[in-house]
Design an enzyme around this catalytic site. Structure first.
Site, PDB file in Angstrom:
ATOM      1  N   SER A  38     -22.647   4.940 -18.737  1.00 15.28           N
ATOM      2  CA  SER A  38     -21.827   5.465 -18.777  1.00 15.28           C
ATOM      3  C   SER A  38     -21.569   5.580 -17.365  1.00 15.28           C
ATOM      4  O   SER A  38     -22.683   5.720 -16.807  1.00 15.28           O
ATOM      5  CB  SER A  38     -22.170   6.752 -19.610  1.00 15.28           C
ATOM      6  OG  SER A  38     -23.348   7.242 -19.160  1.00 15.28           O
ATOM      7  N   CYS A  39     -20.478   6.702 -17.381  1.00 18.80           N
ATOM      8  CA  CYS A  39     -20.668   7.945 -16.053  1.00 18.80           C
ATOM      9  C   CYS A  39     -19.833   8.703 -16.502  1.00 18.80           C
ATOM     10  O   CYS A  39     -20.352   8.869 -17.413  1.00 18.80           O
ATOM     11  CB  CYS A  39     -19.636   6.320 -14.438  1.00 18.80           C
ATOM     12  SG  CYS A  39     -18.329   5.810 -15.099  1.00 18.80           S
ATOM     13  N   LYS A  40     -18.969   8.968 -14.957  1.00 14.02           N
ATOM     14  CA  LYS A  40     -17.631  10.490 -15.355  1.00 14.02           C
ATOM     15  C   LYS A  40     -16.458   9.835 -16.354  1.00 14.02           C
ATOM     16  O   LYS A  40     -17.100  10.766 -17.148  1.00 14.02           O
ATOM     17  CB  LYS A  40     -17.342  10.564 -13.858  1.00 14.02           C
ATOM     18  CG  LYS A  40     -15.751  12.278 -14.640  1.00 14.02           C
ATOM     19  CD  LYS A  40     -16.024  12.611 -12.892  1.00 14.02           C
ATOM     20  CE  LYS A  40     -15.363  13.688 -12.451  1.00 14.02           C
ATOM     21  NZ  LYS A  40     -14.723  13.787 -11.912  1.00 14.02           N
TER      22      LYS A  40
END
Length: 397
Positions: free
Chosen positions: A282-284
């Site tokens: 995941s990231c933002k």
């Protein structure tokens, strides 16, 4: 007679007109229903987002609500990953034995920077991943062949949750006796984060990256403990013998003060694959950075497990990254920009696409509307509904 003929002709014309209109009315009704369903889901997202924002603004008494909201997202991702691993490993006796003997590893790979609002997201993620230690799985026999009887169920309290995963009767009968008796499958969750975008460059030069270092160090210790437990209880499991070398390499990478040290992520991901763990990336916003990470991992799996030649490696990687639609299809269980074949570089497009990468990506985007952006005002919501109706009408016609 003429009046009768005229009446028949008028009645026939009216009937023909109604028959032609009926399919359009039915199509319009279906489109409206689908648009209403999408709008309801979008507004639910906005309400939840507003509740999370108000948590900080209204004081520490609402922190518990925020913690529960974030934990629910982490739990959903782990449950999805666990079910995929179980259904994919039913014919692997070593994996089934590992489940009730050692538990299952859940490795979260984050690509968040330690600067600005992403630092707050990373802090939330750290707490939610740590709270997964309260979770255990158990496998049960489905009551019937109905689809709703195969959905996982949650029981317990905040002190400890148990997720029941039902399996078909024939499949359940082939499980080891310990799992059929309801043995709890413990979850060992770890989080490794390496910021890779320009904000992380600012954090490393002018800010503080101690949060990232602390998270990685603690996760490295938990990963080491899980590997030692697996080696002690199941010493003959495939891939266990190589864990010591990988642990040493991970320790060296964590000790090196190197900017954007993505080697930490690669080693941790390799170890997760070795021990049949769940991997979630995941990231933002789970778009660019996540998609680049997932495409690189998919190509590495193709090379190592499905004999993809080095000659076609770059071609396969570029093809995956050209299509934004492919990114969306691959993000369902992984559960932003920067990956290249040799590493992570947010300022360099994928290999071989320096001149055509951005224009092609923009041209290949489909009619997907970012709900969070369009719901800023009520006018944009109306615009989104109208555009959705137009696309759905074109789809049905």
């Amino acid at each position: 007679t003429k009046s009768q003929n005229a009446g028949c002709s008028s009645s026939s014309s009216s009937s023909s007109w109604q028959e032609q209109l009926l399919p359009l009315v039915v199509t319009l009704r279906d489109c409206v229903r689908e648009a209403v369903s999408k709008a309801r889901a979008a507004m639910t997202f906005v309400v939840l987002q507003g509740a999370l924002t108000a948590t900080v603004a209204q004081g520490p008494e609402r922190i518990v609500q925020r913690r529960h909201a974030v934990f629910s997202q982490a739990l959903s991702a782990v449950v999805c990953g666990f079910m995929l691993k179980v259904y994919g490993g039913l014919e692997d006796p070593e994996f089934l034995q590992q489940l009730h003997s050692v538990g299952i590893l859940a490795q979260f790979e984050a690509l968040l920077s330690t600067y600005g609002e992403e630092e707050g997201m990373l802090e939330d993620m750290e707490v939610s991943v740590a709270d997964l230690s309260r979770v255990a799985f158990t496998i049960t026999e489905a009551k019937s062949e109905q689809l709703h009887d195969f959905l996982p169920t949650l029981r317990g309290t905040w002190a400890g949750f148990v997720v029941e995963v039902p399996l078909p009767s024939e499949t359940f009968a082939s499980l080891p006796q310990e799992l059929k008796d309801g043995s709890l499958i413990q979850v060992e969750s770890v989080l490794f984060n390496i910021g890779i975008n320009q904000h992380q460059s600012l954090a490393e030069r002018f800010g503080d990256s101690s949060l990232q270092e602390r998270i990685n160090q603690q996760s490295g210790e938990r990963l080491r403990a899980y590997c030692h437990s697996l080696r002690d209880k199941l010493p003959h499991t495939a891939g266990v013998q190589s864990l010591s070398e990988l642990l040493s390499a991970l320790d060296r990478s964590l000790e090196v003060k190197k900017r954007k040290n993505v080697e930490v992520l690669w080693i941790a991901g390799t170890m997760c694959h070795k021990v049949n763990g769940i991997r979630l990336t995941s990231c933002k916003s789970a778009k660019d950075r996540t998609a680049m990470s997932v495409t690189l991992e998919q190509c590495l799996i193709l090379r190592e497990q499905h004999t993809l030649s080095q000659k076609h490696f770059s071609m396969a990687l570029d093809c995956m990254r050209r299509s934004r639609l492919s990114w969306g299809q691959m993000l369902g269980c992984y559960a932003h920009s920067g990956f290249t074949i040799s590493g992570l570089d947010p300022d360099e497009p994928p290999s071989g696409l320096q001149s055509t990468w951005l224009p092609h990506c923009l041209a290949s985007r489909q009619h997907f509307y970012p709900v969070a952006f369009l719901l800023v005002t009520s006018h944009l919501l109306v615009l989104w509904l109208i555009l959705s109706l137009v696309i759905l009408l074109a789809k049905y016609q």
